[in-house]
Structure formats: C-alpha cells, structure tokens
Enzyme design. Structure first.
Site, short mmCIF file in Angstrom:
data_model
loop_
_atom_site.label_atom_id
_atom_site.label_comp_id
_atom_site.label_asym_id
_atom_site.label_seq_id
_atom_site.Cartn_x
_atom_site.Cartn_y
_atom_site.Cartn_z
N ASN A 83 32.60 27.82 34.96
CA ASN A 83 32.18 29.22 34.91
C ASN A 83 30.92 29.37 34.07
OD1 ASN A 83 32.64 32.02 35.51
ND2 ASN A 83 33.29 32.31 33.38
N ARG A 84 30.16 30.42 34.38
CA ARG A 84 28.95 30.73 33.59
C ARG A 84 29.31 30.78 32.10
NH1 ARG A 84 26.20 36.41 34.92
NH2 ARG A 84 28.26 37.15 34.33
N ALA A 107 39.22 36.57 41.56
CA ALA A 107 39.19 35.77 42.78
C ALA A 107 39.43 34.29 42.46
CB ALA A 107 37.84 35.95 43.48
N GLY A 155 33.62 30.18 38.85
CA GLY A 155 34.01 31.54 38.50
C GLY A 155 35.35 31.51 37.79
N ALA A 156 35.61 32.57 37.01
CA ALA A 156 36.87 32.62 36.27
C ALA A 156 37.45 34.04 36.26
CB ALA A 156 36.65 32.13 34.84
N GLU A 215 33.95 29.65 27.87
CA GLU A 215 35.19 30.06 27.18
C GLU A 215 36.18 30.69 28.16
OE1 GLU A 215 32.02 31.16 26.05
OE2 GLU A 215 32.00 29.33 24.82
N ASP A 217 45.28 38.15 48.16
CA ASP A 217 44.05 37.34 48.18
C ASP A 217 44.39 35.85 48.36
OD1 ASP A 217 42.14 39.32 47.93
OD2 ASP A 217 42.14 39.27 45.74
N LYS A 230 41.60 44.96 39.69
CA LYS A 230 42.76 44.11 39.98
C LYS A 230 43.56 43.68 38.75
CE LYS A 230 40.64 41.98 43.98
NZ LYS A 230 40.25 40.74 44.64
P1 NAP Z 1 35.18 39.18 38.59
O1 NAP Z 1 36.59 39.25 38.14
O2 NAP Z 1 34.21 40.21 38.13
O3 NAP Z 1 34.62 37.71 38.18
C1 NAP Z 1 33.33 37.34 38.47
C2 NAP Z 1 33.08 35.88 38.07
O4 NAP Z 1 31.79 35.52 38.54
C3 NAP Z 1 33.08 35.65 36.56
O5 NAP Z 1 33.64 34.40 36.31
C4 NAP Z 1 31.59 35.68 36.21
O6 NAP Z 1 31.24 34.85 35.11
C5 NAP Z 1 30.99 35.08 37.45
N1 NAP Z 1 29.61 35.55 37.66
C6 NAP Z 1 29.20 36.83 37.82
N2 NAP Z 1 27.87 36.88 38.04
C7 NAP Z 1 27.44 35.58 38.02
C8 NAP Z 1 26.17 34.98 38.18
N3 NAP Z 1 25.08 35.70 38.40
N4 NAP Z 1 26.07 33.60 38.10
C9 NAP Z 1 27.17 32.86 37.85
N5 NAP Z 1 28.41 33.39 37.67
C10 NAP Z 1 28.54 34.74 37.78
O7 NAP Z 1 35.08 39.17 40.18
P2 NAP Z 1 36.20 38.64 41.23
O8 NAP Z 1 37.18 39.71 41.50
O9 NAP Z 1 36.68 37.35 40.75
O10 NAP Z 1 35.31 38.49 42.56
C11 NAP Z 1 34.35 37.45 42.69
C12 NAP Z 1 33.71 37.54 44.07
O11 NAP Z 1 34.68 37.24 45.06
C13 NAP Z 1 33.16 38.94 44.42
O12 NAP Z 1 31.95 38.79 45.14
C14 NAP Z 1 34.21 39.51 45.34
O13 NAP Z 1 33.70 40.47 46.23
C15 NAP Z 1 34.66 38.25 46.07
N6 NAP Z 1 36.00 38.40 46.64
C16 NAP Z 1 36.11 38.27 47.99
C17 NAP Z 1 37.35 38.42 48.59
C18 NAP Z 1 37.47 38.26 50.07
O14 NAP Z 1 38.45 38.74 50.64
N7 NAP Z 1 36.55 37.58 50.70
C19 NAP Z 1 38.48 38.72 47.82
C20 NAP Z 1 38.32 38.82 46.44
C21 NAP Z 1 37.07 38.68 45.85
P3 NAP Z 1 31.36 35.31 33.58
O15 NAP Z 1 32.78 35.03 33.18
O16 NAP Z 1 30.36 34.48 32.89
O17 NAP Z 1 31.04 36.80 33.55
#
Ligand code: NAP
Length: 286
Positions: free
Chosen positions: A157-158, A137, A133-134, A161, A109, A73
């Site tokens: 966020n984890r 999403a 989270g950062a 920074e 989204d 994305k």
């Molecule tokens: P992303 O850009 O990869 O970001 C992931 C975030 O989660 C980062 O801030 C990361 O922290 C944190 N994280 C990852 N593993 C973790 C853990 N074990 N414990 C704590 N924090 C953790 O992903 P994204 O696009 O934002 O998506 C996040 C989630 O939302 C996914 O599961 C995705 O499938 C879901 N989502 C759902 C929809 C829907 O339509 N329902 C739409 C979009 C996204 P760090 O910065 O420390 O790495």
C-alpha cells in the site's frame, strides 16, 4: 417512528446507492432487473458522505435496500443489527437489507471477486497473490483470495502502516512499496484495489509493477471499472486481465437477490443476463 406504507396504497420498495460522487452503473443495472421482471422496486442514488444519518433514514423512511461504496462501507459495520460472517471478517458492508426495521449487513464484493476470477479461468490455489491497496476493496480481495485458496497473500500500500495493520488483522503478509517488483515476481494474480484510474483518484502516486517482467501466467485484476492505464499496460505485456466491471456485475447480482429475496436457483442467470446487457450498454456510452 417508522413510516409504513398503507395496504390500500401500493408504493414501490425503495433501494438506493450511498456514495461520494455515485456513478450510474448500479442504478441502471438494478432498475433494469426491476423493470424486466416486473418487480415493484425503484433504485436511486444519493451523493452523501453522511453514513450514520443515511442509515438512520433507511429505518425512518423504510428503504428496503442500500448499496454502499466509498466512504461508507467500513463505517456501516457498526450501524446494522445483524452482520454476516463474511462482512464481519472483511470489516466492510456494501449491502444493507431492511427487514421490518432490522438491518442486515452483507458484503457481496468478495463474491464479485470470486466469480470474476473463476470466470476468467484464473486458478490461484496454492499460488501467490499481491494486493495493491489497503482499503475496503483490498479487504474483500484478501477474503476472496483465501476462499480461492491462495497460499501467499501480500498487501502493498501507498501508506505501509495501513498495509501492516491489515496484514496483521488477516494474518497475511505485507511489503513496502519499494519491494513491489520483487513480491510481484512470482504472483499468479495481482489486484489493483486502489482508485487510481477512476473518477475518484485525487493524486498521482501510483503502485504499478513492471508488467513485462512478470510471469506469463500472472493475471491482473483491476477493480476500477473502465479501461485504465493499469489494464492497458498489463495487456501490452500480454498478461490476462480481469476488469472491474465483471466484479461490479457479480456483486450486483448477489445484491439484487438480497434486495428482492428471489431464489438464486431460479433467477440467477436471468438477473445476470439483464444486468450484463444493461451494463454493457451503459459502458459503451462512456
Ligand atoms: P478506500 O477504502 O478509500 O481505499 C483506497 C486505497 O487506495 C487505500 O489503500 C489508499 O492508500 C489507496 N490509494 C488511494 N489513492 C492512491 C494513489 N493515488 N496511489 C496509490 N494508492 C492509492 O477505497 P476502496 O473501497 O478500497 O476502493 C478502491 C477502489 O476499488 C475504488 O476505485 C473503488 O471504486 C473500487 N471498487 C470496485 C468495485 C467493483 O465492483 N468493481 C467494488 C469495490 C471497490 P492509502 O492507505 O495510502 O490512503
């Protein structure tokens, strides 16, 4: 060179999901609409990490639409010709539509979030929101929370920074993970915008407030689709929960309208009903 289909040969318009380890949900929802509304479209999924090559192939092969998820994305923002205001502000594109080789990037989204929050009857106007989270999403959650007029938005966020950087970009607050409990205390809505609980989770580090200590009015928004431990714990504490399948549904309805160019006034409810029924069926198989 762009490949165009011959006017004498009818080819369906192609749409696709780009993802790391795609799930079937988008595919079954979009294809159900195409089938039931008799539209000459087909939706497939690609398991790829190559955003640039895939977007380039969209032009070359004449794909009509792409859905994008992790890890595409944010990278896709710089690969399209036109960007909607919301996609630019969020800094993430989850939908690309190809108009004669000119690619437009959208973010649906945040609309999925807005609709799911409204549907649940959760009112965050003037209230505090916490986003865990950062990533992409979380960015959509900040944008939607602003549209829904939250007065205080805090990112936790984890990696602190990253929270600080995102908060700086949007002019909202951030807090370190150790402060999670205190920032959640007065929240009206808490988003889990991390993949924990999904098939993409690779580690066990977690951010979860003690739900039983939160205000009764606080609602929990879990972006992951299935019934995760996060949702189960919130339900055990008798908090209202909004699950990721509602966001998935509403963002997909918007996406389908963009792919097909159908008028929302006449088609929104039909598309929503078809997708909802198909998604429910698919989720019951999990
Ligand atoms: P992303 O850009 O990869 O970001 C992931 C975030 O989660 C980062 O801030 C990361 O922290 C944190 N994280 C990852 N593993 C973790 C853990 N074990 N414990 C704590 N924090 C953790 O992903 P994204 O696009 O934002 O998506 C996040 C989630 O939302 C996914 O599961 C995705 O499938 C879901 N989502 C759902 C929809 C829907 O339509 N329902 C739409 C979009 C996204 P760090 O910065 O420390 O790495």
């Amino acid at each position: 060179m762009t490949i165009t289909s011959s006017p004498t040969l009818a080819y369906p318009k192609l749409c696709a999901l780009l993802a790391r380890t795609p799930t079937r949900f988008s595919q079954v929802m979009h294809n159900a609409v195409f089938r039931e509304l008799n539209l000459d479209y087909v939706y497939v999924a690609f398991d790829t990490e190559e955003t640039d090559a895939a977007v380039s192939a969209m032009r070359t092969l004449g794909f009509r639409g792409f859905s994008l998820t992790i890890p595409h994305k944010e990278r896709a923002v710089g690969l399209v010709d036109l960007l909607t205001e919301s996609a630019r502000e969020i800094g993430a594109v989850n939908t690309i539509v190809n108009h004669g080789s000119r690619l437009s990037g959208f973010n649906t989204d945040w609309i999925g979030i807005e609709r799911a929050v409204q549907e649940a009857g959760v009112d965050i106007e003037g209230g505090a929101v916490v986003i865990l989270g950062a990533g992409g999403a979380a960015r959509a959650a900040v944008y939607a929370s602003r549209i829904l007029k939250a007065s205080l938005i805090t990112i936790v966020n984890r990696t602190t920074e990253r929270a600080e950087k995102l908060a700086g970009e949007f002019g909202v607050a951030y807090a370190p993970a150790e402060a999670l409990q205190s920032v959640c205390k007065d929240a009206k809505l808490i988003f889990n915008a991390t993949p924990l609980g999904s098939h993409l989770a690779t580690s066990s580090v977690h951010l979860q407030p003690r739900f039983e200590t939160l205000r009764r009015e606080c609602a929990i928004f879990e972006m992951v689709y299935g019934p995760t431990d996060f949702v189960r714990s919130a339900q055990a504490a008798r908090l209202r929960t909004i699950t990721g399948d509602r966001m998935l549904l509403y963002q997909a309805v918007e996406q389908n309208l963009l792919f097909t160019g159908m008028e929302p006034e006449d088609n929104y409810a039909r598309i929503k009903n078809i997708m909802e029924a198909r998604l429910k069926q698919e989720m019951s198989l999990k």
